[in-house]
Design a protein around this motif. Structure first.
Motif, short mmCIF file in Angstrom:
data_model
loop_
_atom_site.label_atom_id
_atom_site.label_comp_id
_atom_site.label_asym_id
_atom_site.label_seq_id
_atom_site.Cartn_x
_atom_site.Cartn_y
_atom_site.Cartn_z
N SER A 201 34.40 -31.15 -1.90
CA SER A 201 33.95 -29.59 -1.93
C SER A 201 33.61 -29.20 -3.17
O SER A 201 32.85 -28.39 -3.27
CB SER A 201 35.31 -28.91 -1.24
OG SER A 201 35.01 -27.48 -0.96
N ASN B 121 30.36 -31.02 -4.46
CA ASN B 121 29.21 -30.53 -3.80
C ASN B 121 28.73 -29.02 -4.23
O ASN B 121 27.65 -28.76 -4.25
CB ASN B 121 29.62 -30.40 -2.20
CG ASN B 121 29.58 -31.57 -1.45
OD1 ASN B 121 29.29 -32.52 -2.14
ND2 ASN B 121 30.06 -31.88 -0.46
N GLN B 122 29.87 -28.09 -4.67
CA GLN B 122 29.65 -26.71 -4.92
C GLN B 122 29.16 -26.63 -6.35
O GLN B 122 27.99 -26.06 -6.68
CB GLN B 122 30.86 -25.84 -4.88
CG GLN B 122 30.93 -24.53 -5.42
CD GLN B 122 32.25 -23.79 -5.30
OE1 GLN B 122 33.06 -24.32 -5.00
NE2 GLN B 122 31.77 -22.32 -5.67
#
Length: 411
Positions: free
Chosen positions: A38, A41-42
């Motif tokens: 997460s 990806n951010q």
């Protein structure tokens, strides 16, 4: 037959600890992967958006003939080949690659005459952020696993400790200590939650109490019957002695003697069952004692002394044990019968059909005979009980070439 495993591999505590550890590791790995993906990806998305935004501005400046700015170039040699091919094909794209020893986010798009316009954005800070996050995940996962294993091991150990206590009491009961009880605190306090271990402990205590009551009732019954029979038997024996000589009188006297012997055996068994019999040891030469027992039996029994020793034992009880073994060998076996002394081990051997399978497996049982054998099974029961009072071990087996073997091992 069970596969032989190390002793530690079979304990519930170890199995529970392994299970908790595996589950904690799996959960920590799953959560770590989810957080890593997460955040990565951010972070990558933000860097990509920034690089593409700069590429858009640089493209507009290039098309307008204005300066394209720092970090922007036409066909830079450091541009990754895959991204260069993508831009030459007319598409825009991004890629992270090392540039001068540091991570860089590249964004590239088509320019004129098959040239490629590329933008480089420093990606070092984002890479360090992700690396720091990964280290934090590893440290926190390791700490969480350690704490969980310790707490789980503590909780499981409390349960296994109670189970071990219950098992020890069960072994004491099987060894004859009918006063043993678990007395689990949870079973005595109705306000505390009752778990499965408490239920097992309560069931074991209830079983022990019931078994003790039944055995005590049986012992009292045996003792009462034997005591009640002594008085009429004494009178019957005296009356039989007054009968005129003859075959009927001999039969009556023989049956009265057998009944008196049975009554005395029952009384002796009741005393042994009560657990109050105590040995009175003294020094005795084992070879001489064995010869004395054989002479008193009036049987043709060979005495073999391989190694004579002086033992500390109760002479009367030892004579009773050996006398019963010799009598049983002649009554239920076949000659020749031998009594062998080899140090503190005394062996009585006959050459009959051997002991029944149940006796070899479980020991003598009173009032149980098989194969048409005569007797009440009390002689060997008394011998076993007196051996326990002496602190000796009496075992029963069958010889390979036939015959029963009783082995008494003195301490």
């Amino acid at each position: 037959m069970r596969l032989a495993l190390p002793q530690w591999a079979g304990t519930l505590a170890v199995k529970a600890a392994v299970f908790i550890t595996v589950m904690c590791c799996a959960l920590a790995a799953l959560l770590g992967i989810l957080v890593h993906v997460s955040v990565t990806n951010q972070t990558v998305g933000q860097a990509r958006d920034r690089a593409l935004s700069r590429l858009t501005d640089a493209t507009a400046a290039f098309e307008a003939g204005d300066p394209i700015g720092r970090g922007v170039g036409l066909d830079p040699p450091e541009l990754p080949g895959a991204l260069r091919d993508l831009a030459r094909a007319g598409d825009r794209g991004t890629m992270v690659a090392d540039h001068h020893g540091r991570p860089t986010m590249w964004a590239a798009g088509p320019a004129d005459h098959e040239r490629v316009l590329a933008v480089e954005v420093d990606y070092s800070q984002q890479a360090r952020t992700i690396e720091g996050l990964d280290r934090a995940i590893l440290w926190s996962s390791g700490l969480a696993i350690g704490v969980t294993v310790l707490v789980g091991a503590f909780a499981v150990t409390r349960v296994t400790r109670r189970l071990h206590a219950t098992a020890r009491v069960a072994r004491r009961i099987s060894g004859g200590d009918l006063d043993a009880r678990v007395d689990d605190p949870r079973t005595n306090d109705a306000t505390r939650p009752q778990d499965e271990v408490a239920a097992v402990a309560a069931a074991l205590d209830s079983m022990a109490s019931s078994l003790q009551s039944k055995l005590l009732a049986e012992q009292r019954f045996t003792a009462d019957v034997a005591h009640e029979l002594r008085t009429p038997l004494t009178g019957l024996h005296a009356a039989a002695e007054l009968l005129p000589p003859g075959r009927p009188t001999e039969l009556v006297r023989d049956r009265v003697a057998a009944l008196r012997t049975l009554t005395e055996d029952l009384l002796e068994i009741s005393r042994l069952d009560s657990g109050r019999e105590r040995s009175e040891p003294d020094s005795e030469p084992l070879g001489a004692l064995a010869e004395r027992v054989v002479r008193a039996s009036g049987t043709e029994t060979e005495v073999v002394v391989l190694r004579d020793v002086v033992v500390e034992t109760d002479r009367r009880r030892l004579e009773r044990v050996l006398g019963n073994l010799v009598a049983n060998a002649h009554k239920h076996g076949r000659t020749p019968v031998s009594l062998t002394v080899d140090g503190p081990v005394v062996t009585v051997r006959d050459h009959g059909d051997g002991y029944p399978d149940y006796l070899v497996a479980h020991g003598p049982q009173r009032f149980r005979t098989e194969g048409g054998a005569k007797g009440h099974g009390l002689g060997l029961t008394i011998a076993l009980g007196q051996a326990e009072v002496l602190g000796a071990r009496l075992s029963f087996s069958n010889a390979v070439d036939g015959g029963a073997v009783a082995r008494l091992t003195l301490r």
